[in-house]
Design a protein around this motif. Structure first.
Motif, PDB file in Angstrom:
ATOM      1  N   VAL A  77       0.625  -1.093  -0.279  1.00  0.00           N
ATOM      2  CA  VAL A  77       0.115   0.125  -0.472  1.00  0.00           C
ATOM      3  C   VAL A  77       1.237   0.837  -0.105  1.00  0.00           C
ATOM      4  O   VAL A  77       1.873   0.370   0.796  1.00  0.00           O
ATOM      5  N   MET A  79       0.297   5.649   0.255  1.00  0.00           N
ATOM      6  CA  MET A  79      -0.245   6.641   0.480  1.00  0.00           C
ATOM      7  C   MET A  79      -0.076   8.166  -0.218  1.00  0.00           C
ATOM      8  O   MET A  79       1.572   8.472   0.844  1.00  0.00           O
ATOM      9  N   ALA A  85      -5.328   6.780   5.613  1.00  0.00           N
ATOM     10  CA  ALA A  85      -7.036   5.968   5.796  1.00  0.00           C
ATOM     11  C   ALA A  85      -7.175   5.818   7.264  1.00  0.00           C
ATOM     12  O   ALA A  85      -6.636   6.036   8.023  1.00  0.00           O
ATOM     13  N   PHE A  95     -10.065   4.920   2.034  1.00  0.00           N
ATOM     14  CA  PHE A  95      -8.840   5.756   1.761  1.00  0.00           C
ATOM     15  C   PHE A  95      -8.769   6.510   0.787  1.00  0.00           C
ATOM     16  O   PHE A  95      -9.814   7.054   0.644  1.00  0.00           O
ATOM     17  N   THR A  99      -4.117   6.792  -3.751  1.00  0.00           N
ATOM     18  CA  THR A  99      -3.759   5.524  -3.199  1.00  0.00           C
ATOM     19  C   THR A  99      -3.478   4.532  -3.695  1.00  0.00           C
ATOM     20  O   THR A  99      -4.744   4.432  -4.584  1.00  0.00           O
ATOM     21  N   TYR A 247       0.060   5.657   7.732  1.00  0.00           N
ATOM     22  CA  TYR A 247      -1.373   5.751   6.524  1.00  0.00           C
ATOM     23  C   TYR A 247      -1.963   4.833   7.786  1.00  0.00           C
ATOM     24  O   TYR A 247      -3.558   4.711   6.616  1.00  0.00           O
TER      25      TYR A 247
END
Length: 381
Positions: A77, A79, A85, A95, A99, A247
């Motif tokens: 993942v 971002m 998130a 999210f 993302t 995150y």
């Protein structure tokens, strides 16, 4: 040493120093368009015959992963800086725009073997293939990488297939069919028609709300992520790492968050293991809001009503998919249960799940059959 030789050595040392100081590529989020090559996103990099993660790309795993023809998966993942998130206790996290969630499917190569165009190992290596957040490309074969990208308009699914050289993956919007051979520890081989889904098929699984039909991630839920992960700098609970990395906002302590069982963990109860397996493999469709809601059968983690789970439940539509059986689950009798019958089939007109596999998950079928055999009750009462 001659002066010319010293100059060559000095030049080599200078080049090595420059290489070690070379900045790593930064992830590139595309707010529109569909880049043709995976490398354009700059999530992953190839170096020293290893697949590595670029800065800010966080690997993760699930307590019980979805079965996909015995493929192994590297999940990540990313971002944008300053974005996080939002934690949800039971649903997929919320999210932010920007993302990028990736899932790279790969197989281990048979012990001591080189890639010969199709032969891969059924079993994962003891270390799972991932060491220090990298994959050794001499030991594995990369198959595909699927991206879920969060844009202003919603999520977009993009399937990329790795090339023969294993140095990049190319967008295949129409999907692909890849012939493979699985070989187990006893040398038994099984043909696999590995299917890379097209974009519509991606939406078929990821559109988990039948009302909106908007696609969304499936795996990043608290109960699936609440586990330890071996990061390059040490082992840590994933919810904690996501929070510390900026995150994830609003997550409780790991002990206060829900946690799904690892279906392979024989120390967990059989019921917890079976329900976790059904939740991740079936629950995104078979839920009160999922694409299979008209079946009346819900296999997600939240469902507790035994009739909705399929116990002594007659199918909505009869036909080949029932195999002549009367009920979804017959307590104490896996052979008479439609659920076990459909899981134990590779006939496209019968098998469940309908997408995502072409071979039977032997171990998963054995687990669900064992769970059904231990259930109490009778359907004629």
């Amino acid at each position: 040493m001659a002066q010319g030789g010293r100059r060559i050595v000095a030049l080599m040392l200078a080049l090595l120093a420059l290489a070690s100081c070379r900045p790593q590529p930064q992830v590139h989020f595309f707010a529109e368009g569909q880049p043709q090559r995976l490398s354009q996103w700059q999530l992953l990099t190839l170096q020293d015959q290893r697949l590595r993660l670029n800065p800010g790309v966080l690997p993760y795993d699930l307590n019980s992963p979805l079965f996909s023809d015995y493929a192994l998966k590297l999940r990540t993942v990313w971002m944008p800086q300053g974005q996080a998130a939002q934690y949800r206790e039971n649903e997929t996290f919320e999210f932010p725009v920007g993302t990028i969630i990736s899932k790279t499917f790969y197989y281990a190569l048979p012990q001591g073997a080189r890639w010969d165009g199709g032969l891969v190992a059924r079993q994962a290596p003891e270390d799972g293939g991932l060491q220090d957040e990298t994959l050794d490309l001499r030991r594995v074969r990369l198959i595909e990488t699927r991206l879920l990208v969060r844009r202003e308009q919603g999520w977009l699914a993009l399937p990329y297939v790795w090339n023969d050289e294993q140095n990049d993956a190319v967008l295949q919007r129409a999907g692909a069919l890849l012939p493979l051979q699985l070989i187990d520890a006893q040398g038994q081989r099984e043909e696999v028609a590995y299917q890379v889904p097209d974009q519509n098929q991606c939406a078929g699984c990821h559109a988990t709300d039948n009302r909106s039909r908007q696609i969304a991630p499936i795996g990043p839920k608290a109960r699936h992520l609440n586990r330890d992960f071996d990061y390059a700098d040490g082992r840590e609970n994933q919810l904690l790492r996501w929070s510390r990395s900026g995150y994830l906002d609003g997550a409780p302590e790991a002990g206060q968050a829900p946690r799904a069982a690892d279906w392979t963990d024989t120390h967990a109860s059989l019921d917890d293991r079976a329900r976790a397996y059904l939740d991740i493999n079936c629950g995104h469709c078979h839920s009160p809001t999922g694409p299979a809601l008209t079946s009346g059968m819900s296999l997600d983690a939240a469902t507790r009503d035994r009739l909705k789970l399929g116990f002594c439940k007659q199918p909505i539509a009869a036909g080949k998919g029932t195999g002549g059986r009367l009920y979804g689950i017959v307590p104490g009798d896996a052979d008479a249960s439609i659920l076990a019958f459909r899981m134990d089939s590779d006939d496209p007109a019968v098998m469940m799940p309908e997408l995502g596999r072409s071979v039977i998950h032997r171990e998963g079928v054995a687990l669900i059959r064992q769970w059904i055999e231990q259930q109490q009750g009778a359907c004629d009462s």
